[in-house]
Design a protein around this motif. Structure first.
Motif, PDB file in Angstrom:
ATOM      1  N   THR A  62       0.829  -1.204   0.000  1.00  0.00           N
ATOM      2  CA  THR A  62       0.000   0.000   0.000  1.00  0.00           C
ATOM      3  C   THR A  62       0.864   1.255   0.000  1.00  0.00           C
ATOM      4  O   THR A  62       1.659   1.453   0.921  1.00  0.00           O
ATOM      5  N   PRO A  63       0.741   2.117  -1.019  1.00  0.00           N
ATOM      6  CA  PRO A  63       1.486   3.385  -1.028  1.00  0.00           C
ATOM      7  C   PRO A  63       1.108   4.264   0.165  1.00  0.00           C
ATOM      8  O   PRO A  63       0.008   4.154   0.715  1.00  0.00           O
ATOM      9  N   ALA A  64       2.014   5.161   0.523  1.00  0.00           N
ATOM     10  CA  ALA A  64       1.860   5.945   1.758  1.00  0.00           C
ATOM     11  C   ALA A  64       0.551   6.716   1.806  1.00  0.00           C
ATOM     12  O   ALA A  64      -0.107   6.772   2.844  1.00  0.00           O
ATOM     13  N   GLU A  65       0.162   7.336   0.676  1.00  0.00           N
ATOM     14  CA  GLU A  65      -1.027   8.200   0.735  1.00  0.00           C
ATOM     15  C   GLU A  65      -2.325   7.430   0.904  1.00  0.00           C
ATOM     16  O   GLU A  65      -3.381   8.014   1.128  1.00  0.00           O
ATOM     17  N   TYR A  66      -2.267   6.100   0.792  1.00  0.00           N
ATOM     18  CA  TYR A  66      -3.461   5.277   0.942  1.00  0.00           C
ATOM     19  C   TYR A  66      -3.491   4.538   2.284  1.00  0.00           C
ATOM     20  O   TYR A  66      -4.452   3.850   2.593  1.00  0.00           O
ATOM     21  N   LYS A  67      -2.426   4.673   3.074  1.00  0.00           N
ATOM     22  CA  LYS A  67      -2.336   3.921   4.323  1.00  0.00           C
ATOM     23  C   LYS A  67      -3.201   4.523   5.424  1.00  0.00           C
ATOM     24  O   LYS A  67      -3.386   5.735   5.500  1.00  0.00           O
ATOM     25  N   ALA A  68      -3.664   3.636   6.290  1.00  0.00           N
ATOM     26  CA  ALA A  68      -4.426   4.083   7.458  1.00  0.00           C
ATOM     27  C   ALA A  68      -3.501   4.781   8.445  1.00  0.00           C
ATOM     28  O   ALA A  68      -2.329   4.429   8.583  1.00  0.00           O
ATOM     29  N   ASP A  69      -4.033   5.764   9.120  1.00  0.00           N
ATOM     30  CA  ASP A  69      -3.300   6.475  10.170  1.00  0.00           C
ATOM     31  C   ASP A  69      -3.585   5.764  11.494  1.00  0.00           C
ATOM     32  O   ASP A  69      -4.691   5.827  12.021  1.00  0.00           O
ATOM     33  N   LEU A  70      -2.575   5.090  12.027  1.00  0.00           N
ATOM     34  CA  LEU A  70      -2.749   4.278  13.231  1.00  0.00           C
ATOM     35  C   LEU A  70      -1.892   4.809  14.367  1.00  0.00           C
ATOM     36  O   LEU A  70      -0.903   5.502  14.137  1.00  0.00           O
ATOM     37  N   PRO A  71      -2.251   4.501  15.610  1.00  0.00           N
ATOM     38  CA  PRO A  71      -1.527   5.067  16.755  1.00  0.00           C
ATOM     39  C   PRO A  71      -0.067   4.621  16.799  1.00  0.00           C
ATOM     40  O   PRO A  71       0.260   3.461  16.533  1.00  0.00           O
ATOM     41  N   GLU A  72       0.805   5.566  17.112  1.00  0.00           N
ATOM     42  CA  GLU A  72       2.231   5.296  17.271  1.00  0.00           C
ATOM     43  C   GLU A  72       2.570   5.183  18.761  1.00  0.00           C
ATOM     44  O   GLU A  72       1.776   5.514  19.625  1.00  0.00           O
ATOM     45  N   GLY A  73       3.784   4.727  19.023  1.00  0.00           N
ATOM     46  CA  GLY A  73       4.287   4.740  20.390  1.00  0.00           C
ATOM     47  C   GLY A  73       3.609   3.783  21.337  1.00  0.00           C
ATOM     48  O   GLY A  73       3.597   4.013  22.554  1.00  0.00           O
ATOM     49  N   LEU A  74       3.043   2.684  20.819  1.00  0.00           N
ATOM     50  CA  LEU A  74       2.417   1.707  21.716  1.00  0.00           C
ATOM     51  C   LEU A  74       3.498   0.920  22.466  1.00  0.00           C
ATOM     52  O   LEU A  74       4.614   0.745  21.983  1.00  0.00           O
ATOM     53  N   ASP A  75       3.136   0.432  23.626  1.00  0.00           N
ATOM     54  CA  ASP A  75       4.086  -0.261  24.497  1.00  0.00           C
ATOM     55  C   ASP A  75       4.126  -1.748  24.144  1.00  0.00           C
ATOM     56  O   ASP A  75       3.649  -2.606  24.895  1.00  0.00           O
ATOM     57  N   PHE A  76       4.727  -2.061  22.972  1.00  0.00           N
ATOM     58  CA  PHE A  76       4.847  -3.449  22.552  1.00  0.00           C
ATOM     59  C   PHE A  76       5.868  -4.186  23.420  1.00  0.00           C
ATOM     60  O   PHE A  76       6.882  -3.626  23.817  1.00  0.00           O
ATOM     61  N   GLU A  77       5.580  -5.446  23.678  1.00  0.00           N
ATOM     62  CA  GLU A  77       6.516  -6.308  24.393  1.00  0.00           C
ATOM     63  C   GLU A  77       6.808  -7.543  23.537  1.00  0.00           C
ATOM     64  O   GLU A  77       5.888  -8.167  22.997  1.00  0.00           O
ATOM     65  N   VAL A  78       8.088  -7.899  23.437  1.00  0.00           N
ATOM     66  CA  VAL A  78       8.471  -9.173  22.842  1.00  0.00           C
ATOM     67  C   VAL A  78       8.669 -10.152  23.990  1.00  0.00           C
ATOM     68  O   VAL A  78       9.579  -9.996  24.805  1.00  0.00           O
ATOM     69  N   ARG A  79       7.801 -11.129  24.075  1.00  0.00           N
ATOM     70  CA  ARG A  79       7.807 -12.065  25.190  1.00  0.00           C
ATOM     71  C   ARG A  79       8.417 -13.403  24.760  1.00  0.00           C
ATOM     72  O   ARG A  79       8.143 -13.908  23.668  1.00  0.00           O
ATOM     73  N   SER A  80       9.233 -13.971  25.623  1.00  0.00           N
ATOM     74  CA  SER A  80       9.831 -15.281  25.384  1.00  0.00           C
ATOM     75  C   SER A  80       9.176 -16.316  26.283  1.00  0.00           C
ATOM     76  O   SER A  80       8.959 -16.065  27.475  1.00  0.00           O
ATOM     77  N   LEU A  81       8.848 -17.454  25.699  1.00  0.00           N
ATOM     78  CA  LEU A  81       8.216 -18.542  26.434  1.00  0.00           C
ATOM     79  C   LEU A  81       9.163 -19.730  26.549  1.00  0.00           C
ATOM     80  O   LEU A  81      10.016 -19.953  25.678  1.00  0.00           O
ATOM     81  N   GLU A  82       8.999 -20.493  27.595  1.00  0.00           N
ATOM     82  CA  GLU A  82       9.698 -21.764  27.679  1.00  0.00           C
ATOM     83  C   GLU A  82       9.167 -22.678  26.570  1.00  0.00           C
ATOM     84  O   GLU A  82       7.993 -22.595  26.186  1.00  0.00           O
ATOM     85  N   PRO A  83      10.024 -23.537  26.013  1.00  0.00           N
ATOM     86  CA  PRO A  83       9.548 -24.443  24.960  1.00  0.00           C
ATOM     87  C   PRO A  83       8.327 -25.237  25.408  1.00  0.00           C
ATOM     88  O   PRO A  83       8.241 -25.672  26.552  1.00  0.00           O
ATOM     89  N   LEU A  84       7.390 -25.407  24.502  1.00  0.00           N
ATOM     90  CA  LEU A  84       6.179 -26.166  24.804  1.00  0.00           C
ATOM     91  C   LEU A  84       6.358 -27.651  24.508  1.00  0.00           C
ATOM     92  O   LEU A  84       5.471 -28.454  24.807  1.00  0.00           O
ATOM     93  N   VAL A  85       7.477 -27.996  23.890  1.00  0.00           N
ATOM     94  CA  VAL A  85       7.804 -29.390  23.591  1.00  0.00           C
ATOM     95  C   VAL A  85       9.255 -29.635  23.991  1.00  0.00           C
ATOM     96  O   VAL A  85      10.062 -28.700  24.021  1.00  0.00           O
ATOM     97  N   GLU A  86       9.580 -30.876  24.283  1.00  0.00           N
ATOM     98  CA  GLU A  86      10.962 -31.228  24.581  1.00  0.00           C
ATOM     99  C   GLU A  86      11.661 -31.607  23.283  1.00  0.00           C
ATOM    100  O   GLU A  86      11.281 -32.570  22.610  1.00  0.00           O
ATOM    101  N   ARG A  87      12.676 -30.822  22.927  1.00  0.00           N
ATOM    102  CA  ARG A  87      13.391 -31.064  21.674  1.00  0.00           C
ATOM    103  C   ARG A  87      14.765 -30.441  21.766  1.00  0.00           C
ATOM    104  O   ARG A  87      14.909 -29.293  22.184  1.00  0.00           O
ATOM    105  N   ASP A  88      15.773 -31.183  21.372  1.00  0.00           N
ATOM    106  CA  ASP A  88      17.110 -30.615  21.285  1.00  0.00           C
ATOM    107  C   ASP A  88      17.161 -29.622  20.131  1.00  0.00           C
ATOM    108  O   ASP A  88      16.521 -29.825  19.085  1.00  0.00           O
TER     109      ASP A  88
END
Length: 427
Positions: free
Chosen positions: A43-69
């Protein structure tokens, strides 16, 4: 394979400068008439939606859900991660499932999260089951492609994400969306949840889903096979030609940034063969497939890409294995990895069963009878046939929003599409 993924983005962006003819912009309607071009340009810039900036995103790490080397050569894909942004007040939680090969940190995840946050949702974005991160940390079976097992793995990951929420995050309900393969998976998850009952999704939206996954990926294979001169061996010449097409843009003296605005500028100024665009899409898909196939082969020691007796270290050259991975078509992946895996160690699952399990037509009754599930797509989406568009229109009725143009996800961030997504998820 890490360098292979990075190369996929660079190659796709560079070569995309070779585009076809463009429609002139008009009063807010998505401007690119060609579905293949829309797929790679976005989508070219002039057609893009204006959405909120500066949100408090978190990248979360989880323990493996399966046992695997973790094989040494795949350590880059640890840990298992998801992306979240939460409301300060009680709010429903929306899950987003990424498309083929994508991580939870992709730009589409971020954009959709911002759109849903704006209308009152907390949001958690999940990696695709076809990403190596998911294969390592969340997949019971590390050969993606069997819908019922991929869906169970995603459902288990959703439960882990729910359990990982902070005590102060109050969830008032659940919603679900996804794009491309993630959209198809969302449909099957909704059906699974109707029986399991852990979430009770109030809204489920499928964004550019594949109807028949195997038919869609074979179309992507054909785009590469039919439009890249010399086949796989023709890639160097194809890239060189793409770089040559950028000279005019370099000569302008403007800073060169590989984003949707740059691609649209290239689209409006260049006029090469439409076959180049088809080859770009097929090539990008093949790169994602190669990464998935390599990961599956290494984790299961399938002896298809890497010999079973080879132990790859973190600094060993992967060149011969990259070549083998890249030469695999999706049909090769199905037959040599997926079908072979599900017919080993006492398992017996026919090829026809694996294919049929990933077709939305098999759950048509559920989709037709569920008023809370909607679908957005485009008539010119290259992963769909006319019959599959008709299936979506007939099955979803008024819950189907099928635009005449936009390609595969090309119009996702446009004002019209974002507004429609927000309307769908609003109470």
């Amino acid at each position: 394979m890490r360098s292979l993924l990075r190369a996929s983005w660079a190659l796709g962006l560079l070569a995309t400068a070779l585009a076809a003819s463009a429609a002139q912009p008009s009063s807010g309607a998505y401007p690119i008439e060609d579905g293949l071009a829309a797929t790679v340009i976005g989508t070219p810039a002039e057609y893009k939606a204006d959405l909120p900036e500066g949100l408090d995103f978190e990248v979360r790490s989880l323990e493996p859900l399966v046992e695997r080397d973790t094989p040494a050569t795949l350590r880059y894909a640890r840990p298992l991660q998801y992306l979240r942004v939460t409301q300060d007040e009680p709010a429903p939680l929306a899950f987003i499932i990424a498309g083929t090969g994508a991580s939870a940190l992709s730009s589409k995840c971020v954009m959709l999260s911002r759109a849903l946050y704006e209308v009152g949702y907390s949001v958690a974005c999940l990696p695709s089951p076809t990403s190596v991160t998911f294969m390592l940390g969340a997949a019971e079976h590390a050969v993606p492609g069997r819908m019922q097992t991929d869906v169970r793995d995603l459902y288990r990951l959703m439960g882990a994400v729910r359990d990982d929420l902070d005590d102060e995050t109050e969830v008032t309900g659940y919603a679900l969306t996804g794009w491309s393969l993630g959209a198809t998976e969302a449909a099957f998850i909704a059906k699974h949840d109707a029986q399991a009952g852990e979430f009770g999704f109030s809204r489920v939206l499928l964004l550019n889903p594949a109807v028949d996954v195997w038919a869609s990926v074979q179309r992507m294979d054909r785009l590469l096979a039919d439009n890249l001169d010399g086949g796989i061996k023709g890639i160097p010449a194809f890239v060189a030609r793409g770089l040559g097409g950028l000279r005019q843009l370099y000569a302008s003296g403007d800073p060169l940034r590989f984003n949707e605005d740059f691609l649209y500028r290239a689209y409006m100024s260049q006029s090469p063969d439409r076959a180049d665009i088809a080859a770009i899409i097929g090539l990008a898909f093949r790169l994602s497939l190669a990464n998935m196939a390599f990961g599956a082969d290494v984790m299961t020691r399938s002896d298809v890409i890497v010999p079973r007796d080879v132990e790859l270290g973190p600094y060993d050259s992967l060149d011969p294995y990259i070549q083998r991975s890249f030469e695999m078509s999706f049909t090769d992946y199905i037959d040599r990895l997926l079908v072979a895996y599900w017919n080993s160690d006492g398992r017996n699952v026919p090829r026809e069963t694996l294919v049929a399990e990933s077709d939305l037509r098999g759950i048509r009754g559920f989709l037709t009878g569920n008023a809370d599930i909607g679908v957005f797509t485009s008539e010119d989406d290259p992963i769909l046939s006319d019959d599959e568009i008709a299936f979506l229109r007939d099955s979803f009725g008024e819950r189907a929003r099928i635009r005449p143009r936009g390609g595969h996800m090309g119009n996702l961030s446009s004002r019209n599409t974002v507004s429609a997504i927000q309307d769908f998820f609003s109470p």
